[in-house]
Design an enzyme around this catalytic site. Structure first.
Site, PDB file in Angstrom:
ATOM      1  N   ASN A 116       0.717  -1.426  -0.126  1.00 36.40           N
ATOM      2  CA  ASN A 116       0.120   0.201   0.170  1.00 36.40           C
ATOM      3  C   ASN A 116       0.536   0.904   0.015  1.00 36.40           C
ATOM      4  O   ASN A 116       1.781   1.284   0.252  1.00 36.40           O
ATOM      5  CB  ASN A 116      -0.810  -0.430   1.025  1.00 36.40           C
ATOM      6  CG  ASN A 116      -0.177   0.221   2.774  1.00 36.40           C
ATOM      7  OD1 ASN A 116       0.172   0.875   2.917  1.00 36.40           O
ATOM      8  ND2 ASN A 116      -0.287  -1.102   3.203  1.00 36.40           N
TER       9      ASN A 116
ATOM     10  N   ARG B  12       0.180 -11.999   2.822  1.00 37.15           N
ATOM     11  CA  ARG B  12      -0.650 -11.908   3.694  1.00 37.15           C
ATOM     12  C   ARG B  12      -1.062 -13.132   3.905  1.00 37.15           C
ATOM     13  O   ARG B  12      -2.099 -13.273   4.724  1.00 37.15           O
ATOM     14  CB  ARG B  12      -1.545  -9.991   3.512  1.00 37.15           C
ATOM     15  CG  ARG B  12      -1.182  -9.591   4.378  1.00 37.15           C
ATOM     16  CD  ARG B  12      -1.284  -7.845   4.510  1.00 37.15           C
ATOM     17  NE  ARG B  12      -2.084  -8.804   5.508  1.00 37.15           N
ATOM     18  CZ  ARG B  12      -2.871  -7.869   6.570  1.00 37.15           C
ATOM     19  NH1 ARG B  12      -3.675  -6.589   5.903  1.00 37.15           N
ATOM     20  NH2 ARG B  12      -3.120  -8.116   7.873  1.00 37.15           N
TER      21      ARG B  12
ATOM     22  N   ARG C 272      -9.100  -4.226  -1.897  1.00 38.91           N
ATOM     23  CA  ARG C 272      -8.894  -5.940  -1.580  1.00 38.91           C
ATOM     24  C   ARG C 272     -10.061  -6.240  -1.132  1.00 38.91           C
ATOM     25  O   ARG C 272      -9.814  -7.887  -1.177  1.00 38.91           O
ATOM     26  CB  ARG C 272      -8.328  -4.721   0.047  1.00 38.91           C
ATOM     27  CG  ARG C 272      -6.945  -4.533  -0.215  1.00 38.91           C
ATOM     28  CD  ARG C 272      -6.085  -5.091  -0.595  1.00 38.91           C
ATOM     29  NE  ARG C 272      -4.642  -4.697   0.224  1.00 38.91           N
ATOM     30  CZ  ARG C 272      -3.867  -4.183   0.849  1.00 38.91           C
ATOM     31  NH1 ARG C 272      -4.300  -4.944   2.102  1.00 38.91           N
ATOM     32  NH2 ARG C 272      -3.009  -3.669   0.542  1.00 38.91           N
TER      33      ARG C 272
ATOM     34  N   HIS D 190      -9.233   0.103   2.023  1.00 41.63           N
ATOM     35  CA  HIS D 190      -9.452  -0.596   3.028  1.00 41.63           C
ATOM     36  C   HIS D 190     -11.017   0.297   3.372  1.00 41.63           C
ATOM     37  O   HIS D 190     -10.222   0.920   3.956  1.00 41.63           O
ATOM     38  CB  HIS D 190      -9.705  -0.924   3.992  1.00 41.63           C
ATOM     39  CG  HIS D 190      -8.263  -2.330   4.133  1.00 41.63           C
ATOM     40  ND1 HIS D 190      -7.062  -2.649   4.921  1.00 41.63           N
ATOM     41  CD2 HIS D 190      -8.355  -3.498   3.482  1.00 41.63           C
ATOM     42  CE1 HIS D 190      -6.517  -3.806   4.486  1.00 41.63           C
ATOM     43  NE2 HIS D 190      -7.752  -4.758   3.755  1.00 41.63           N
TER      44      HIS D 190
ATOM     45  N   ASP E 214     -12.240   1.282   6.188  1.00 37.69           N
ATOM     46  CA  ASP E 214     -12.088   1.437   8.012  1.00 37.69           C
ATOM     47  C   ASP E 214     -10.971   2.342   8.051  1.00 37.69           C
ATOM     48  O   ASP E 214     -10.817   3.594   9.108  1.00 37.69           O
ATOM     49  CB  ASP E 214     -11.332   0.456   8.901  1.00 37.69           C
ATOM     50  CG  ASP E 214     -10.531  -0.451   8.591  1.00 37.69           C
ATOM     51  OD1 ASP E 214      -9.925  -0.115   7.658  1.00 37.69           O
ATOM     52  OD2 ASP E 214      -9.783  -1.688   9.087  1.00 37.69           O
TER      53      ASP E 214
ATOM     54  N   ALA F 125       3.318   0.932   8.110  1.00 40.16           N
ATOM     55  CA  ALA F 125       2.495  -0.084   7.940  1.00 40.16           C
ATOM     56  C   ALA F 125       1.481  -0.004   6.835  1.00 40.16           C
ATOM     57  O   ALA F 125       0.588  -1.177   6.045  1.00 40.16           O
ATOM     58  CB  ALA F 125       2.981  -1.468   8.269  1.00 40.16           C
TER      59      ALA F 125
ATOM     60  N   CYS G 130      -7.597  -1.508  12.031  1.00 40.53           N
ATOM     61  CA  CYS G 130      -6.573  -2.852  11.961  1.00 40.53           C
ATOM     62  C   CYS G 130      -6.265  -3.326  12.921  1.00 40.53           C
ATOM     63  O   CYS G 130      -5.953  -4.698  12.747  1.00 40.53           O
ATOM     64  CB  CYS G 130      -5.717  -2.071  11.160  1.00 40.53           C
ATOM     65  SG  CYS G 130      -6.529  -0.639  10.078  1.00 40.53           S
TER      66      CYS G 130
HETATM   67  N1  ARG Z   1      -0.363  -2.802   5.368  1.00 41.80           N
HETATM   68  C1  ARG Z   1      -1.244  -3.922   5.678  1.00 41.80           C
HETATM   69  C2  ARG Z   1      -2.007  -4.098   4.369  1.00 41.80           C
HETATM   70  O1  ARG Z   1      -1.744  -3.537   4.049  1.00 41.80           O
HETATM   71  C3  ARG Z   1      -2.192  -2.426   6.743  1.00 41.80           C
HETATM   72  C4  ARG Z   1      -3.711  -3.493   7.018  1.00 41.80           C
HETATM   73  C5  ARG Z   1      -4.309  -2.371   7.151  1.00 41.80           C
HETATM   74  N2  ARG Z   1      -5.584  -2.846   7.757  1.00 41.80           N
HETATM   75  C6  ARG Z   1      -6.447  -2.169   7.741  1.00 41.80           C
HETATM   76  N3  ARG Z   1      -7.744  -3.039   8.496  1.00 41.80           N
HETATM   77  N4  ARG Z   1      -7.145  -0.926   7.227  1.00 41.80           N
HETATM   78  O2  ARG Z   1      -2.499  -5.224   3.833  1.00 41.80           O
END
Ligand code: ARG
Length: 295
Positions: free
Chosen positions: A32, A100, A148, A177, A179, A265, A271
């Site tokens: 990201n 992931r 995603r 995302h 959220d 991150a 998250c």
């Molecule tokens: N580095 C993770 C990714 O890119 C961060 C995840 C963040 N999660 C969230 N629910 N916004 O997947």
């Protein structure tokens, strides 16, 4: 840290979260726009922020569970993405990025060990789902779609949980995302940044939320929407003053728990805290989870 649960404050419904400790948290890949392998998190500071977050959630009245992260899975500290929990059942996350993917099995193992039942996926390899895209507002699920999570995964959630789903297409790669641009507060109110969505998503959310607190992209870039609510306390990574004023006028208490190392991150508080009561259900009514490892 002791894993004993903390009881909910009297009068508040039980709110339970699952966190993953930063034992192996790092930024080693870039999936990201926030992540840069040249800007790695500091280990000691990550632990300090994580411990403070656990304490803040407990002080607000939440029951907090946690499990350790594993070598090689540097994003495990964001367990929200590993699945979607409804009552005593869950749907396992299907991560878009191979980096992931193994996290989903570890999250599922924890949930299975704690009495949740897995709802299987249909045989459709084209479906992606990361829990950060799924939020509840009143009686509906809001589901981000784009980077995603695929629209067919949202339909799957609607079917298996028997709940209407409003899909919100995401258009800004920094808010990959839902959220990160939407935070439900209670049955009438939510904080959100509509500029992160397409026109259709903006219209759908405007129709849904009677009392919105609309924030700018600049305000959203502080991760202020990536927050969780426990009773009337909003636990936030940061809170620009305009947002604080409105939240306090509405009777909320703002608790800022900085997580700057985790923002490297691209993740904030929502998250980091998988909502075990996203859709309520029988277990929530039944009381705290028993933790087999600490019972
Ligand atoms: N580095 C993770 C990714 O890119 C961060 C995840 C963040 N999660 C969230 N629910 N916004 O997947």
């Amino acid at each position: 840290m002791n894993d004993r649960s903390s009881a909910a404050a009297p009068g508040n419904p039980l709110k339970r979260f699952l966190l993953c400790s930063p034992d192996h948290f790092d930024v080693t890949f870039e999936i990201n726009p926030w992540m840069s392998a040249r800007r790695r998190p500091d280990r000691k500071q990550s632990w300090a922020e994580w411990d403070a977050l656990v304490a803040a959630l407990r002080a607000a009245g939440a029951e907090v569970h946690h499990f350790p992260s594993l070598p090689g899975l540097s994003d495990m500290v964001f367990p929200t993405d590993v699945g979607v929990v409804g009552g005593d059942r869950f749907v396992r996350g299907r991560f878009r990025h191979p980096e992931r993917r193994d996290e989903a099995a570890h999250g599922a193992t924890w949930l299975l060990e704690h009495g949740f039942t897995e709802i299987p996926w249909p045989d459709d390899p084209g479906m992606y789902l990361e829990g950060g895209d799924v939020l509840r507002f009143g009686d509906v699920l809001l589901c981000g779609n784009g980077p995603r999570t695929s629209p067919r995964a949202a339909e799957h959630l609607s079917r298996v949980f028997d709940v209407p789903v409003v899909t919100v297409p995401l258009v800004d790669p920094r808010f990959y995302h839902l959220d990160m641009s939407f935070c439900p507060l209670d049955a009438r109110r939510a904080v959100y940044a509509p500029d992160a969505w397409d026109r259709e998503g903006r219209r759908a959310v405007a129709e849904l939320v009677p009392e919105p607190l609309i924030i700018s992209m600049e305000e959203a870039l502080t991760f202020s929407a990536n927050s969780v609510v426990v009773g009337r306390t909003v636990v936030m990574p940061s809170c620009p003053s305009r947002i604080r004023t409105q939240l306090e006028d509405w009777g909320f208490t703002v608790c800022v728990s900085p997580v700057g190392e985790f923002l490297k991150a691209g993740g904030g508080i929502r998250c980091m805290a998988l909502d075990l009561d996203l859709l309520g259900g029988s277990r929530a009514a039944a009381g705290p989870l028993q933790d087999p490892t600490h019972a």
